[in-house]
Design a protein around this motif. Sequence first.
Motif, short mmCIF file in Angstrom:
data_model
loop_
_atom_site.label_atom_id
_atom_site.label_comp_id
_atom_site.label_asym_id
_atom_site.label_seq_id
_atom_site.Cartn_x
_atom_site.Cartn_y
_atom_site.Cartn_z
N VAL A 39 0.87 -1.18 0.00
CA VAL A 39 0.00 0.00 0.00
C VAL A 39 0.90 1.23 0.00
O VAL A 39 1.72 1.40 0.91
CB VAL A 39 -0.93 0.02 1.23
CG1 VAL A 39 -1.80 1.28 1.21
CG2 VAL A 39 -1.80 -1.23 1.26
N LEU A 40 0.77 2.06 -1.02
CA LEU A 40 1.62 3.24 -1.16
C LEU A 40 0.90 4.46 -0.63
O LEU A 40 -0.19 4.81 -1.10
CB LEU A 40 2.00 3.47 -2.63
CG LEU A 40 2.64 2.31 -3.39
CD1 LEU A 40 3.04 2.77 -4.78
CD2 LEU A 40 3.85 1.77 -2.64
N LEU A 86 -7.26 7.69 -12.20
CA LEU A 86 -6.41 7.06 -11.20
C LEU A 86 -7.00 7.24 -9.81
O LEU A 86 -7.12 6.27 -9.04
CB LEU A 86 -5.01 7.68 -11.27
CG LEU A 86 -3.84 6.93 -10.64
CD1 LEU A 86 -3.67 5.56 -11.23
CD2 LEU A 86 -2.56 7.75 -10.82
N ARG A 87 -7.38 8.45 -9.48
CA ARG A 87 -7.96 8.75 -8.16
C ARG A 87 -9.26 8.00 -7.93
O ARG A 87 -9.55 7.58 -6.81
CB ARG A 87 -8.21 10.25 -8.05
CG ARG A 87 -6.97 11.11 -7.93
CD ARG A 87 -6.55 11.35 -6.53
NE ARG A 87 -7.65 11.70 -5.66
CZ ARG A 87 -7.51 12.09 -4.39
NH1 ARG A 87 -6.31 12.19 -3.88
NH2 ARG A 87 -8.55 12.37 -3.65
N GLU A 88 -10.06 7.84 -8.98
CA GLU A 88 -11.36 7.20 -8.84
C GLU A 88 -11.27 5.67 -8.87
O GLU A 88 -12.28 4.99 -8.70
CB GLU A 88 -12.31 7.69 -9.93
CG GLU A 88 -12.70 9.16 -9.78
CD GLU A 88 -13.61 9.63 -10.89
OE1 GLU A 88 -13.78 8.89 -11.89
OE2 GLU A 88 -14.18 10.74 -10.74
N LYS A 104 -1.64 -1.08 -4.06
CA LYS A 104 -2.84 -0.27 -3.78
C LYS A 104 -2.38 1.14 -3.45
O LYS A 104 -1.39 1.32 -2.74
CB LYS A 104 -3.62 -0.88 -2.61
CG LYS A 104 -4.91 -0.14 -2.27
CD LYS A 104 -5.59 -0.80 -1.08
CE LYS A 104 -6.95 -0.21 -0.75
NZ LYS A 104 -7.09 1.21 -0.90
N LEU A 105 -3.06 2.12 -3.97
CA LEU A 105 -2.72 3.51 -3.70
C LEU A 105 -3.62 4.05 -2.59
O LEU A 105 -4.85 4.03 -2.73
CB LEU A 105 -2.85 4.36 -4.96
CG LEU A 105 -1.97 3.95 -6.14
CD1 LEU A 105 -2.23 4.86 -7.33
CD2 LEU A 105 -0.51 3.95 -5.77
N ASP A 106 -3.01 4.51 -1.53
CA ASP A 106 -3.76 5.15 -0.44
C ASP A 106 -3.60 6.65 -0.60
O ASP A 106 -2.56 7.22 -0.27
CB ASP A 106 -3.20 4.69 0.91
CG ASP A 106 -3.84 5.41 2.09
OD1 ASP A 106 -4.90 6.06 1.89
OD2 ASP A 106 -3.30 5.32 3.21
N PHE A 143 5.42 10.36 2.33
CA PHE A 143 4.69 9.67 1.28
C PHE A 143 5.63 8.79 0.47
O PHE A 143 6.81 9.09 0.32
CB PHE A 143 3.98 10.67 0.35
CG PHE A 143 3.02 11.58 1.08
CD1 PHE A 143 1.76 11.12 1.44
CD2 PHE A 143 3.39 12.87 1.42
CE1 PHE A 143 0.88 11.94 2.13
CE2 PHE A 143 2.52 13.71 2.10
CZ PHE A 143 1.26 13.24 2.46
N ASP A 144 5.06 7.71 -0.06
CA ASP A 144 5.83 6.80 -0.92
C ASP A 144 5.84 7.27 -2.36
O ASP A 144 6.77 6.96 -3.12
CB ASP A 144 5.23 5.39 -0.87
CG ASP A 144 5.18 4.82 0.53
OD1 ASP A 144 6.24 4.74 1.16
OD2 ASP A 144 4.07 4.47 0.99
#
Length: 297
Positions: free
Chosen positions: A10-11, A24-26, A35-37, A57-58
């Motif tokens: 999870v990034l 991307l955001r949606e 997974k993008l957090d 942040f990653d």
Amino acid sequence: MSTTLSGVPVLRTNLADYPVTKALREGRIASDLMKLDFCGPTPAHNGFKAMVRESAFDAGELAIVTFLQAKAYGKPYVLLPAPISGRFQHHCAGYNLDFGHLDPKDIEGKRVGVRTYTQTTALWIRGILRHEYDVDLDRVTWMTLGDGHLAEYTDPVNCERLPKGSSIPQMMLDGELAAALLGEDMPKDPRVRTLVPDAQQAAKDWFAREGVVPINHMFVVHRDLSRTRPDIVRELYAMIADSRAAAEGVPAVFPPLGLEANRKGIQLAIDWALDQKIIPHRLSVDELFDDVTGSLA
């Protein structure tokens, strides 16, 4: 970086909702690799200081000026050749006509407001004023509201701090500042004029000559992610490209993807950042990338 119960990384991601990032955001663009957090603040630039000072942040967006400073001061982030935002900046310096007409060189010896000296919009419009209109930037007193994102950085001697709570747009309207570098915060007031004459046409002429759309923000990843999971970094770049391809409402002229396509624009940002005392030494375009991100296309 954390992991889910299934072992998927999870990034922690700081990325705003732009047309090019909307898919991307949606979650319409997603991956089985990670997974993008989207845990960054709104607006995203409020997370830049935490990114470069605390490695909070990653992955995510970072102003090109902030990234150049981060690289110069040894912060652990690496650039992807993926602009997230960019625009022409000629219209981003304004003044109140009620206090008299100003040509660009007229700001020499006067006070000009800007949120922070290192703001990316400010880098571009100051560079335009210097290189297109022969403004001596050292003869302007830059009135700022805050410090830059990098703790190691100190503003030039011709910067002064405004009292806390000051409104640069209002001070410009009231004549307390001769002009202001404001971008989207420029007051919608009939008295306000752009310092650059016929700014929209000037921007078109500049693009026709230079072929560069000034970059505001680019995508970055933490160095450790690129070293340990190059597959994820490549996937991120592909996802950004797919999100851009799915975007609606993107300006016809927008910073492209790819290192070589952005080389001239990034070089210009480096040259102007050095000239404006924003970075302590010269950087090369290629050292902003690593073996993984520099080969993305």
